[in-house]
Write a protein that holds these residues in place. Structure first.
Motif, mmCIF file in Angstrom:
data_model
loop_
_atom_site.group_PDB
_atom_site.id
_atom_site.type_symbol
_atom_site.label_atom_id
_atom_site.label_comp_id
_atom_site.label_asym_id
_atom_site.label_seq_id
_atom_site.Cartn_x
_atom_site.Cartn_y
_atom_site.Cartn_z
ATOM 1 N N LEU A 1 30.644 3.358 40.420
ATOM 2 C CA LEU A 1 31.680 4.381 40.645
ATOM 3 C C LEU A 1 32.586 4.509 39.432
ATOM 4 O O LEU A 1 32.957 5.617 39.027
ATOM 5 N N GLU A 2 32.959 3.358 38.864
ATOM 6 C CA GLU A 2 33.837 3.406 37.693
ATOM 7 C C GLU A 2 33.132 4.084 36.521
ATOM 8 O O GLU A 2 33.736 4.896 35.797
ATOM 9 N N ALA A 3 31.834 3.765 36.332
ATOM 10 C CA ALA A 3 31.084 4.428 35.248
ATOM 11 C C ALA A 3 30.976 5.924 35.509
ATOM 12 O O ALA A 3 31.113 6.742 34.581
ATOM 13 N N ALA A 4 30.739 6.274 36.759
ATOM 14 C CA ALA A 4 30.639 7.704 37.090
ATOM 15 C C ALA A 4 31.983 8.397 36.883
ATOM 16 O O ALA A 4 32.039 9.548 36.421
ATOM 17 N N GLN A 5 33.071 7.683 37.217
ATOM 18 C CA GLN A 5 34.395 8.268 37.018
ATOM 19 C C GLN A 5 34.685 8.482 35.535
ATOM 20 O O GLN A 5 35.280 9.490 35.146
ATOM 21 N N ILE A 6 34.265 7.497 34.719
ATOM 22 C CA ILE A 6 34.476 7.653 33.271
ATOM 23 C C ILE A 6 33.690 8.854 32.748
ATOM 24 O O ILE A 6 34.205 9.667 31.967
ATOM 25 N N GLU A 7 32.426 8.954 33.187
ATOM 26 C CA GLU A 7 31.602 10.078 32.752
ATOM 27 C C GLU A 7 32.175 11.400 33.267
ATOM 28 O O GLU A 7 32.218 12.409 32.543
ATOM 29 N N GLU A 8 32.649 11.359 34.512
ATOM 30 C CA GLU A 8 33.243 12.572 35.081
ATOM 31 C C GLU A 8 34.509 12.956 34.330
ATOM 32 O O GLU A 8 34.773 14.142 34.097
ATOM 33 N N GLN A 9 35.278 11.926 33.960
ATOM 34 C CA GLN A 9 36.495 12.202 33.208
ATOM 35 C C GLN A 9 36.166 12.825 31.853
ATOM 36 O O GLN A 9 36.878 13.718 31.367
ATOM 37 N N ARG A 10 35.071 12.360 31.230
ATOM 38 C CA ARG A 10 34.668 12.939 29.942
ATOM 39 C C ARG A 10 34.323 14.416 30.115
ATOM 40 O O ARG A 10 34.733 15.263 29.304
ATOM 41 N N HIS A 11 33.573 14.711 31.143
ATOM 42 C CA HIS A 11 33.234 16.111 31.390
ATOM 43 C C HIS A 11 34.483 16.939 31.680
ATOM 44 O O HIS A 11 34.589 18.090 31.241
ATOM 45 N N ARG A 12 35.422 16.328 32.429
ATOM 46 C CA ARG A 12 36.660 17.060 32.719
ATOM 47 C C ARG A 12 37.461 17.301 31.440
ATOM 48 O O ARG A 12 38.042 18.377 31.243
ATOM 49 N N ASP A 13 37.501 16.276 30.574
ATOM 50 C CA ASP A 13 38.228 16.450 29.316
ATOM 51 C C ASP A 13 37.583 17.546 28.462
ATOM 52 O O ASP A 13 38.295 18.364 27.849
ATOM 53 N N GLN A 14 36.246 17.532 28.429
ATOM 54 C CA GLN A 14 35.571 18.581 27.664
ATOM 55 C C GLN A 14 35.839 19.967 28.257
ATOM 56 O O GLN A 14 36.082 20.930 27.527
ATOM 57 N N LYS A 15 35.823 20.019 29.577
ATOM 58 C CA LYS A 15 36.108 21.299 30.220
ATOM 59 C C LYS A 15 37.535 21.742 29.939
ATOM 60 O O LYS A 15 37.811 22.932 29.725
ATOM 61 N N GLN A 16 38.431 20.752 29.943
ATOM 62 C CA GLN A 16 39.823 21.079 29.625
ATOM 63 C C GLN A 16 39.945 21.619 28.201
ATOM 64 O O GLN A 16 40.695 22.574 27.947
ATOM 65 N N GLN A 17 39.224 20.994 27.262
ATOM 66 C CA GLN A 17 39.257 21.476 25.886
ATOM 67 C C GLN A 17 38.705 22.898 25.786
ATOM 68 O O GLN A 17 39.241 23.735 25.052
ATOM 69 N N ARG A 18 37.645 23.187 26.534
ATOM 70 C CA ARG A 18 37.105 24.550 26.511
ATOM 71 C C ARG A 18 38.106 25.544 27.085
ATOM 72 O O ARG A 18 38.282 26.645 26.548
ATOM 73 N N GLN A 19 38.744 25.127 28.161
ATOM 74 C CA GLN A 19 39.738 26.014 28.769
ATOM 75 C C GLN A 19 40.925 26.234 27.824
ATOM 76 O O GLN A 19 41.447 27.350 27.720
ATOM 77 N N ASP A 20 41.335 25.153 27.153
ATOM 78 C CA ASP A 20 42.435 25.296 26.193
ATOM 79 C C ASP A 20 42.033 26.230 25.042
ATOM 80 O O ASP A 20 42.845 27.043 24.567
#
Length: 822
Positions: free
Chosen positions: A183-202
């Protein structure tokens, strides 16, 4: 009879054995020390047995049959086995109170301990089951917290678990730990995708905001080529990093490509403009050489070469070039009079003042709305009216961008958290109503944050909202069908209620049934929910009208019944002081029966009337309780007085005179006429029976003295019939003469005393004969009557050898023994 004969033979055998060991003495002495020696030896043996750590069965026997109370108590305290404790408790009940209480308490403690152990075992099994369930569960909400609680709870019962339970729990915890790491690894990976999505949105937000500002306010005399070039390169690199090893939505990629295409188009136009500046200046005659500027054709050719994007306001130099070429830079707006432009200019100035104040107060939401308003008002002005306020508009727009950056910096984490919550909500299986309500709450929180200037972040939140609402949508569609069914159900209720009202005979109505119909209609109407509000209006109005038609006769009947109950309350109040009390209580009970027979009433009014009626009845029966209390007090006083008198009379014995005993009986008779309790009256009767027995013994002692004199007189000479009681002659007339020896033996049998060894055989014969005569005879005489008959035979029958001093003494001793047994 067989048992009685066996007892007689046993007594004879014991007497014979004793005579063999020692010669018969004139006055036999009982072996007084045999029983104490035996009990002392038994006590020592049992104490020694207790000190040797006996088995539970032996302790149970000692607790029941111990020689002393101390031994029984000690054995009971050492018992631990439940079965033996129950056995001892059963045998000690009513015989040994201390042992019984000790064993009872030990059983209670044993059961409590067993219950505690059972609860611990159940707790261990429950924890193992919870751990295994969590290891298999797909619910990741609060997974780590629940795992921590399980481990903490296991530490409390770890020592009581067996090896199998411990192995199962540890294996489940190991599986949970592995799942937690995943779960922690999945959360880290999910957080990376969220950060990338945030960068795209920005990136998209920055591009769109910059392009919109350029479209709304334009640029200064000449756009900055380096700034646009830097913006293009930085955002391209940023987009490449934000799209590496992740999934990009088609709409998102399309928005980026469109924004970047518009930016590249503008940058290319700015480059062409900068490259053509000398030619533009030459066309406008600004070179300072004094040469004649080229004609309109050359200006048109230059404008076509630069090809400025139409969506962006042209710089001032291009606008002048366009005028020189003979075509406007922008389509003119409809002509407005000067006064209207002045009014719009004034309105814009006021809006800019408000915008400036809002920006100083750092009110982001209000500033955003005011900025949009100012931009709209700015576009409504003509070019001449805009020129004085253009610089201020650009300045305030820049200030708003700074505030937006700060606002985004402050609200962005909260908005990201809202996105995460909405995405988490989309994956949860919940009741549609609760899920939809939670979606609305998150959307309200988003609006309270003032929205987001980051278009990507908003798209993320919107997409998560749509996914979360998808199952709710199906539910609400089904609910819409349910609303239609419920509406039909309500129409059916109205039809049935209308049919009942049309057929009702209120003169002979079953009011309780009518009231149940009223209640049932309301309940079924309420149960037919939800319904469409708009379609329900007409049906609701019809239902309300039907209920009013039904309530009118019901209210009239209720009012009539309430008046009847009020009349019962008034009659009950009159009975509060009614005499006699018994009659008042009987009438109150009749009123209660009459109350139950009255029909329907309003609940609230009925409750008030019942409270008043109950209060009146309580006052009536309180008088009875007061009388009983007075009777109880009188009984307690009478009992106390009787105890005091009986305490003084209980010491009376046969040493007192017959007159004093008779006086005591009269005193007790006087006490029996008072208000004594049942227990005290029984004690009084018992004491009277004791006094009667003492009087009887007193009288019997008087007879005994006269009988002894006659017995002794008969040894020396015959007893004249006039000296003997008159009844004696009738006692001996019908019987044959009995020898004096037999009379002595018979008297000893009746008195229960021993006969001499020489008379034992004859005594057995007489006893057998007595048994035979008793079974064949229907007459039963008391021992006193039989003794009197024996003495009559002794005194009045002819002389024989048995009327000697020895038999006379034996007969007198038997008489004395029989008196002692009374």
């Amino acid at each position: 009879m067989a048992a009685f004969l066996q007892k007689l033979f046993k007594s004879r055998k014991a007497a014979t054995t004793d005579n063999r060991k020692a010669p018969r003495s004139p006055e036999p002495v009982a072996p007084a020390t045999a029983e104490p020696d035996h009990r002392e030896l038994l006590r020592e043996q049992q104490e020694q047995q207790l000190s040797g750590k006996p088995e539970q069965a032996e302790l149970a026997i000692l607790a029941i049959e111990g020689a002393t109370a101390a031994i029984r108590l000690k054995a009971a305290r050492e018992l631990r086995d439940e079965q033996h404790l129950q056995q001892v408790q059963k045998n000690a009940k009513g015989r040994d109170k201390v042992v019984f209480q000790t064993v009872k308490q030990a059983l209670q403690e044993l059961r409590e301990h067993e219950a505690s152990k059972q609860a611990t075992r159940q707790r261990i099994d429950e924890l193992v089951r919870q751990a295994e369930d969590q290891a298999r569960s797909e619910d990741t909400k609060l997974f780590e917290a629940r795992l921590k609680v399980l481990q903490e709870n296991w530490q409390q019962v770890d020592s009581a678990a067996d090896a199998t339970q411990t192995q199962r729990f540890l294996q489940a915890i190991h599986d949970c730990t592995g799942k937690l790491q995943q779960l922690e690894a999945a959360q880290i990976e999910e957080q990376r995708h969220r950060d990338q999505k945030q960068q795209r949105q920005d990136t998209l937000a920055l591009l769109q905001q910059t392009l919109e500002q350029l479209k709304a306010t334009g640029v200064a005399s000449q756009p900055s080529e380096p700034s646009l070039d830097a913006l293009q390169k930085t955002q391209e690199n940023r987009w490449l990093e934000a799209t590496r090893d992740t999934t990009v939505e088609k709409q998102e990629q399309k928005e980026y490509e469109q924004a970047m295409l518009s930016l590249r188009s503008l940058l290319a136009a700015v480059r062409r403009l900068n490259h053509s500046l000398p030619d533009i200046q030459a066309q406008l005659g600004e070179t300072g050489t004094g040469a004649q500027p080229p004609g309109p054709e050359a200006a048109k050719s230059l404008l076509d070469e630069i090809s400025w994007p139409k969506e962006y306001p042209a710089p001032e130099s291009l606008q002048q070039l366009a005028r020189h070429a003979g075509k406007p830079a922008k389509a003119p707006k409809p002509a407005e009079d000067r006064a209207d432009q002045q009014q719009k200019l004034k309105t814009l100035t006021e809006s800019l003042d408000k915008l400036e104040a809002s920006l100083e107060a750092q009110l982001f939401k209000e500033s955003r709305q005011l900025l949009k308003l100012c931009q709209q008002q700015f576009q409504e002005l003509d070019e001449r009216s805009r020129r004085p306020l253009r610089a201020r508009m650009q300045l305030l727009s820049g200030q708003f961008r700074e505030l937006s950056d700060w606002q985004g910096f402050a609200t962005e984490p909260k908005q990201v958290a809202l996105c995460e919550q909405m995405e988490y909500l989309a994956d949860q299986h919940m009741e549609p109503e609760a899920k939809a309500e939670r979606i609305r709450e998150l959307q309200a929180e988003w609006r309270e944050l003032g929205g987001s200037s980051d278009r990507t972040l908003w798209n993320r939140f919107k997409a998560a909202s749509d996914i979360a609402y998808e199952p709710c949508k199906a539910y609400f569609e089904a609910k819409s069908d349910l609303k239609q069914v419920n509406l039909q159900q309500r129409e059916t209720i109205c039809n049935e209620l209308a049919l009942y009202l049309d057929q009702a005979d209120w003169q002979n109505a079953d009011w309780k049934a009518a009231e149940r119909i009223h209640q049932t209609a309301r309940q079924e109407w309420k149960a037919a929910w939800p319904v469409d509000f708009r379609n329900n209006r007409k049906v609701q109005k019809r239902f309300d009208d039907l209920l009013k038609r039904l309530e009118q006769p019901l209210d009239a009947e209720r009012k009539k019944n309430e008046d009847a109950k009020q009349a019962i309350v008034d009659r009950a109040l009159e009975l509060v002081a009614h005499e006699p009390l018994q009659e008042a209580m009987e009438q109150a009970k009749a009123l209660q029966t009459e109350w139950k027979q009255i029909g329907i009433t309003r609940h609230r009014e009925d409750r008030k009337l019942w409270q008043a009626f109950r209060k009146a009845c309580d006052q009536i029966f309180a008088r009875r309780d007061a009388q009983r209390s007075a009777q109880k007090s009188a009984t307690e006083q009478a009992d106390q007085h009787a105890r005091e008198i009986m305490a003084g009379l209980s010491d009376l014995d046969t040493d007192h005179t017959e007159e004093s005993l008779a006086e005591a009986k009269n005193t007790l008779q006087t006490l029996s006429d008072t208000a004594l309790s049942k227990a005290m009256r029984e004690q009084l009767h018992q004491l009277r029976r004791q006094l009667d027995a003492k009087v009887r013994i007193k009288r019997l002692e008087k007879k005994l003295d006269s009988w002894k004199n006659l017995i002794n007189q008969r040894v020396a000479t015959a007893v004249p019939s006039e000296q003997a009681p008159q009844s004696w002659q009738s006692l001996v007339n019908s019987d044959v003469a009995i020898p004096g020896r037999d009379l002595a033996i018979r008297a000893e049998i009746l008195a229960g005393t021993e006969s001499p060894e020489a008379d034992q055989a004859r005594r057995m014969e007489i006893q057998v004969q007595r048994l035979t005569d008793g079974m064949g005879s229907s007459e039963h005489q008391s021992a006193e009557q039989e003794l009197e008959k024996l003495i009559a035979h002794w005194c009045l029958h002819p002389d024989d050898e048995g009327r000697n001093r020895e038999n006379a003494n034996r007969l007198a001793a038997a008489l004395q023994a029989s008196i002692s047994r009374q």
